[in-house]
Scaffold this active site. Structure first.
Site: not given
Ligand SMILES: O=P(O)(O)OC[C@H]1O[C@H](O[C@H]2O[C@H](CO)[C@@H](O)[C@H](O)[C@H]2O)[C@H](O)[C@@H](O)[C@@H]1O
Length: 490
Positions: A135, A137, A324
């Protein structure tokens, strides 16, 4: 028979995927996904087994827009809990930091640290092929207030570049593909933007700007643009609100909006969604995300890419996904349900997840250690056979690295969490430094004491190192073969 290259497999898969879309497209009004490869598409071969209905079945539905992971009354709660910025105040409950620590330690019994479990993960993956999905960000770049400034560090970029030399690596982001690709800046990776709805393989030929694309939501483009324009307009008076066009989805950011205005922003988004029954809402970190009602998410993107890479149905493949956010849960879930690989959740606060492991500190150095570890474990650099050589320091006057022989007593480990500190004195040789640090990592016995605090001193005082061998590193290639021959010379 000549084996197919990963790109060839991707092209092949793209053709199949268009066929999949044919099956999916029962409503006939779809424009096909963009396919830059001009080869005509023949009969479908369903590499990925999709339901015939590409759209989600909505068990709970108001007229108009769909609220996916929250009900309207819970919007505010969901918005408040969407980004655990301060773990001493989570879900509105105050914790002392020691309480928070204890809660986190308890939670880690279920989601052990990927750092401390690295050897175990690596041992389970021994002799197998790893595919890495990252991922962006909050995983590769720190969460910052301004989404346009979410830059990843050069150290992280170098680490990802290195791992991608040895392991197929993809970035799977909620951002538009173009934007995340620009942030990452590595053309050799696979990219899946818009939560996986915009997939592109590596571009090897500079003249081909777009590579091969798979865009299962292309028919939604005009609708998404319309929603973007309308959300920009209605939120323009909410201070701090930011609407981001992510091509096949739209993000409405409220990180910089006063909490008193969150209800207003939620209401605006809800009102907009009411006009679009084919769009739905998901929650990210301080962001409301509007996207098509398609059975497509980051989990599907991982499935698609594994298939494209010819890595489906192979017992010797270990996919690793690091993320996240809530949208990453789809990918964790896919791995968990298919009984393959591992999800690693980056979070400073305990939360339920489909991941298997965790990283508490989203700081780059932990990731960097892991990626370099994968390079070593996958045999890219070093490997076990080099675990008995000691330490590497640069000769500052030329681009020559020095390797003390085994007769030195400099036995230091770089498998601790501080090895990025070692990089600091090597800044003038930044490109080399990452390679160098990887070699260090592969060379150090894991049981020996941390080198991080000692290496800077060694750099200052080479007399302490004793006998050295000279090894010339070429930053464009793995230094190991040269090092190996040098060591064998002795
Ligand atoms: O899937 P991702 O790559 O994690 O993208 C999800 C969203 O990330 C970005 O927003 C998040 O990061 C911003 C910068 O740190 C932060 O300001 C924001 O609060 C976070 O939600 C991106 O701007 C969104 O468009 C993505 O959907």
């Amino acid at each position: 028979m000549k084996s197919m290259t990963p790109m060839g497999r991707l092209v092949n898969h793209l053709k199949m995927a268009v066929a999949v879309e044919d099956v999916m497209d029962l409503k006939a009004s779809h424009s096909p996904p963009v396919l830059t490869d001009p080869t005509p598409i023949n009969k479908p071969r369903l590499g990925i087994h999709f339901s015939q209905d590409p759209f989600l079945t909505i068990p709970w539905k108001k007229p108009g827009g769909v609220l996916d992971d929250v009900r309207a009354s819970n919007w505010l709660d969901a918005m408040k809990s969407s980004s655990p910025r301060n773990i001493t105040k989570h879900y509105g409950v105050e914790f002392s930091s020691s309480d928070a620590d204890m809660a986190y330690r308890d939670w880690m019994l279920k989601y052990p640290s990927a750092l401390t479990s690295f050897e175990q993960i690596a041992n389970n993956a021994r002799g197998k092929r790893i595919a890495l999905f990252l991922d962006y960000d909050g995983t590769l770049s720190p969460i910052v207030d301004n989404p346009d400034h979410a830059f990843m560090s050069n150290a992280m970029r170098a680490a990802v570049r290195n791992v991608a030399k040895y392991i197929p690596t993809a970035i799977i982001s909620g951002r538009s593909r173009e934007k995340v690709r620009k942030f990452v800046g590595l053309k050799e990776l696979y990219y899946a933007g818009s939560h996986g709805m915009d997939i592109m393989g590596p571009v090897h030929n500079e003249e081909v700007k777009e590579g091969n694309l798979y865009q299962p939501a292309s028919e939604f483009l005009p609708m998404i643009n319309e929603v973007f324009v309308s959300l920009v307009e209605i939120t323009k008076n909410i201070q701090g609100a930011k609407v981001e066009n992510n091509k096949f989805c739209v993000s409405v950011h409220y990180r910089n909006v006063d909490e008193k205005s969150w209800t207003t922003i939620a209401q605006y988004v809800q009102d907009t969604l009411k006009q679009y029954s084919r769009l739905r809402l998901t929650h990210g970190r301080m962001v409301l995300e509007i996207r098509p009602v398609l059975k497509w998410d980051k989990g599907k993107a991982v499935e698609f890419l594994l298939e494209s890479l010819g890595l489906t149905n192979c017992d010797d493949v270990v996919p690793i996904y690091v993320g996240d956010d809530r949208t990453d849960e789809d990918a964790f879930k896919f791995l968990r349900e298919s009984g393959r690989g591992y999800g690693i959740l980056v979070t400073p606060a305990p939360k339920e997840s489909n991941a298997c492991y965790s990283l508490r500190d989203p700081s780059e150095k932990h990731h960097v250690i892991i990626w370099r570890g994968w390079v070593v474990k996958s045999g890219g650099v070093g490997g076990d056979m080099f675990f008995r050589v000691w330490i590497v320091v640069p000769d500052w006057s030329s681009q020559i690295m020095t390797v003390p022989s085994e007769s030195t007593d400099a036995r230091y480990s770089l498998l601790g969490s501080n090895d990025m500190d070692v990089m600091e004195p090597l800044c003038p040789y930044k490109t080399l430094a990452t390679e160098l640090s990887m070699v260090l990592m592969s060379l150090m016995p894991s049981s020996s004491p941390p080198a991080a605090s000692i290496v800077p001193d060694l750099l200052k005082d080479k007399a302490r190192i004793g006998n050295v061998n000279l090894v010339i590193f070429d930053s464009n290639s793995s230094p190991v073969p040269k090092m190996k021959s040098r060591i064998n010379d002795n």
